[in-house]
Scaffold this active site. Structure first.
Site, PDB file in Angstrom:
ATOM      1  N   ARG A 267      -3.940  -0.976   9.538  1.00 21.35           N
ATOM      2  CA  ARG A 267      -5.300  -0.650   9.134  1.00 21.35           C
ATOM      3  C   ARG A 267      -6.259  -1.546   9.915  1.00 21.35           C
ATOM      4  O   ARG A 267      -5.839  -2.534  10.529  1.00 21.35           O
ATOM      5  CB  ARG A 267      -5.459  -0.872   7.629  1.00 21.35           C
ATOM      6  CG  ARG A 267      -4.619   0.071   6.783  1.00 21.35           C
ATOM      7  CD  ARG A 267      -4.554  -0.395   5.335  1.00 21.35           C
ATOM      8  NE  ARG A 267      -5.874  -0.393   4.704  1.00 21.35           N
ATOM      9  CZ  ARG A 267      -6.126  -1.014   3.552  1.00 21.35           C
ATOM     10  NH1 ARG A 267      -5.181  -1.705   2.928  1.00 21.35           N
ATOM     11  NH2 ARG A 267      -7.341  -0.945   3.026  1.00 21.35           N
TER      12      ARG A 267
ATOM     13  N   SER B 123      -9.033  -3.246   8.754  1.00 20.85           N
ATOM     14  CA  SER B 123      -9.790  -4.280   8.049  1.00 20.85           C
ATOM     15  C   SER B 123      -9.485  -5.644   8.659  1.00 20.85           C
ATOM     16  O   SER B 123      -8.468  -5.850   9.334  1.00 20.85           O
ATOM     17  CB  SER B 123      -9.421  -4.296   6.559  1.00 20.85           C
ATOM     18  OG  SER B 123      -8.102  -4.783   6.378  1.00 20.85           O
TER      19      SER B 123
ATOM     20  N   LYS C 264       2.443  -4.185  -1.371  1.00 20.99           N
ATOM     21  CA  LYS C 264       1.979  -3.548  -2.610  1.00 20.99           C
ATOM     22  C   LYS C 264       1.352  -2.175  -2.366  1.00 20.99           C
ATOM     23  O   LYS C 264       1.177  -1.398  -3.302  1.00 20.99           O
ATOM     24  CB  LYS C 264       1.002  -4.450  -3.355  1.00 20.99           C
ATOM     25  CG  LYS C 264      -0.294  -4.745  -2.655  1.00 20.99           C
ATOM     26  CD  LYS C 264      -1.111  -5.775  -3.448  1.00 20.99           C
ATOM     27  CE  LYS C 264      -2.429  -6.100  -2.785  1.00 20.99           C
ATOM     28  NZ  LYS C 264      -3.364  -4.990  -2.780  1.00 20.99           N
TER      29      LYS C 264
ATOM     30  N   THR D  34     -13.063  -5.357 -10.244  1.00 22.48           N
ATOM     31  CA  THR D  34     -11.703  -5.175  -9.749  1.00 22.48           C
ATOM     32  C   THR D  34     -11.482  -3.692  -9.460  1.00 22.48           C
ATOM     33  O   THR D  34     -12.039  -2.834 -10.147  1.00 22.48           O
ATOM     34  CB  THR D  34     -10.642  -5.671 -10.747  1.00 22.48           C
ATOM     35  OG1 THR D  34      -9.334  -5.348 -10.249  1.00 22.48           O
ATOM     36  CG2 THR D  34     -10.808  -5.021 -12.115  1.00 22.48           C
TER      37      THR D  34
ATOM     38  N   SER E 132      -8.371  -2.528  -9.518  1.00 20.51           N
ATOM     39  CA  SER E 132      -6.991  -2.342  -9.979  1.00 20.51           C
ATOM     40  C   SER E 132      -6.913  -2.102 -11.483  1.00 20.51           C
ATOM     41  O   SER E 132      -7.366  -2.928 -12.287  1.00 20.51           O
ATOM     42  CB  SER E 132      -6.177  -3.585  -9.603  1.00 20.51           C
ATOM     43  OG  SER E 132      -4.987  -3.671 -10.343  1.00 20.51           O
ATOM     44  N   LEU E 133      -6.303  -0.975 -11.873  1.00 22.59           N
ATOM     45  CA  LEU E 133      -6.046  -0.743 -13.302  1.00 22.59           C
ATOM     46  C   LEU E 133      -5.096  -1.783 -13.864  1.00 22.59           C
ATOM     47  O   LEU E 133      -5.196  -2.156 -15.040  1.00 22.59           O
ATOM     48  CB  LEU E 133      -5.468   0.661 -13.507  1.00 22.59           C
ATOM     49  CG  LEU E 133      -6.437   1.833 -13.553  1.00 22.59           C
ATOM     50  CD1 LEU E 133      -5.666   3.133 -13.728  1.00 22.59           C
ATOM     51  CD2 LEU E 133      -7.449   1.668 -14.678  1.00 22.59           C
TER      52      LEU E 133
ATOM     53  N   GLY F 227     -13.781  -2.025  -1.328  1.00 28.25           N
ATOM     54  CA  GLY F 227     -14.207  -2.612  -0.070  1.00 28.25           C
ATOM     55  C   GLY F 227     -13.289  -3.734   0.352  1.00 28.25           C
ATOM     56  O   GLY F 227     -12.330  -4.081  -0.344  1.00 28.25           O
ATOM     57  N   ASN F 228     -13.568  -4.316   1.528  1.00 26.80           N
ATOM     58  CA  ASN F 228     -12.732  -5.408   2.003  1.00 26.80           C
ATOM     59  C   ASN F 228     -13.035  -6.689   1.230  1.00 26.80           C
ATOM     60  O   ASN F 228     -13.962  -6.743   0.414  1.00 26.80           O
ATOM     61  CB  ASN F 228     -12.902  -5.608   3.519  1.00 26.80           C
ATOM     62  CG  ASN F 228     -14.343  -5.912   3.905  1.00 26.80           C
ATOM     63  OD1 ASN F 228     -15.047  -6.630   3.195  1.00 26.80           O
ATOM     64  ND2 ASN F 228     -14.784  -5.366   5.023  1.00 26.80           N
TER      65      ASN F 228
ATOM     66  N   CYS G  20       0.606   2.156  -6.729  1.00 27.80           N
ATOM     67  CA  CYS G  20      -0.218   0.950  -6.846  1.00 27.80           C
ATOM     68  C   CYS G  20      -1.520   1.214  -7.586  1.00 27.80           C
ATOM     69  O   CYS G  20      -2.307   0.296  -7.782  1.00 27.80           O
ATOM     70  CB  CYS G  20      -0.493   0.362  -5.467  1.00 27.80           C
ATOM     71  SG  CYS G  20      -1.479   1.424  -4.376  1.00 27.80           S
TER      72      CYS G  20
END
Length: 326
Positions: free
Chosen positions: A17, A19, A93, A137, A139-140, A160-161, A252
């Site tokens: 990627r 980023s 991940k 966040t 992430s759940l 975002g990054n 994820c």
């Protein structure tokens, strides 16, 4: 590019990627592969190919609502299958349990810090966050565990990054953001971390802190090189975690976490090493938090055993309900 013998010059194209974090960790991987190549007499040269993934293109929607697995790897895997690149560097991940036919994880390098961490406007611990603090966040998994610990917190999605998420502390009124310590460590930004969240309080994502170096099964030269790069301890732990993920058919983007610790029985060998795996499935609101800890010597079987124990306690119903609502 493809199929050169080990003692012949070859340029290995490495997909990643685009980023800053992805490019930084890919550069670190290439530096180590150059060292290994020189040590073992491989005449390999490396170049980076930047690839944009679906997860990178869609930034205005939470990951859980984008849908599907492999949001950050599918386009890269297709480039591998098409022979446009020879290996790919992924954050482990992000990797789905099932890889496309013809591809494999060629190496799991040594893991760095697996913990979640907080970047805060004020304070040095989770307890320092004011009542009702606004926390960002994507992430759940993280939000589920934070809500379980601190039901008063206001958890909002943030994409975002790394750098842009940290900036949103000031620009979008967050009191804190939650990130993986590994990314900040690889970027050399450890000093930005306000507080680490212990793994027993926030079970990491499967493979968090580890990288996966994906390649084609048929590429003997790359496989031989990557085998020399593999870290046995990290590989054993991640295999157990990913087996757990696969048994629950998870990705994820849902509140699943797992973390394995490896204990050697012999000082100079990982033969018959014992693993301790902690698995977690939580409800998005944090009200239900299921955890299981088991030990074993077979990483794949251990992952399945922990998953089965959680299913027996209702984890499958939690995950099915989440799937119906995204």
């Amino acid at each position: 590019m493809v199929g050169a013998a080990n003692n012949e010059p070859r340029t290995i194209v490495v997909g990643t990627r685009q980023s800053a974090l992805a490019l930084t960790q890919t550069g670190q991987v290439i530096d180590e592969l150059k060292r290994i190549s020189e040590k073992h007499g491989f005449d390999y040269h490396f170049e980076i190919r930047k690839i944009v993934t679906k997860g990178d293109r869609i930034l205005d929607v939470t990951l859980s609502k984008v849908g599907g697995k492999g949001l950050f790897v599918k386009e890269i895997e297709q480039a591998l299958l098409d022979g446009e690149i020879d290996m790919a560097v992924h954050s482990m991940k992000d990797m789905p349990y099932e890889l496309p036919e013809g591809l494999m994880n060629g190496a799991t390098p040594k893991r760095v810090d697996p913990r979640d961490c907080l970047i805060m406007k004020e304070g040095t611990s989770l307890d320092d966050l004011r009542e009702g603090a606004r926390v960002g966040t994507s992430s759940l998994r993280r939000s589920s565990q934070l809500k379980n610990m601190r039901p008063d917190l206001q958890l909002d999605s943030i994409r975002g990054n790394i750098d842009s998420r940290i900036r949103k502390l000031e620009t979008e009124g967050f009191d804190a953001v939650v990130l993986a310590a590994a990314g900040l460590t690889r970027m050399g930004w450890q000093d930005r971390i306000s507080a680490f969240i212990p793994v027993d309080l926030s079970i990491p994502a499967v493979g968090q802190g580890a990288l996966g170096i994906e390649c084609r099964r048929e590429d003997a030269g790359v496989r031989e090189l990557l085998d020399l790069f593999n870290d046995t301890e990290t590989s054993l732990a991640v295999r157990a975690e990913r087996s757990f993920l696969g048994a629950l058919n998870g990705g994820c983007q849902i509140p699943i976490g797992a973390f394995a610790v490896v204990q050697k029985k012999a000082e100079d060998s990982f033969d018959d090493a014992e693993l301790e795996l902690t698995g977690m499935v939580g409800s998005p609101d944090g009200e239900v938090m299921l955890k299981e800890i088991r030990k074993g010597t077979d990483p794949e079987q251990l992952g399945r055993d922990v998953a089965a124990a959680l299913v027996a306690r209702g984890a499958d119903r939690i995950l099915a309900e989440i799937g119906d609502n995204v």
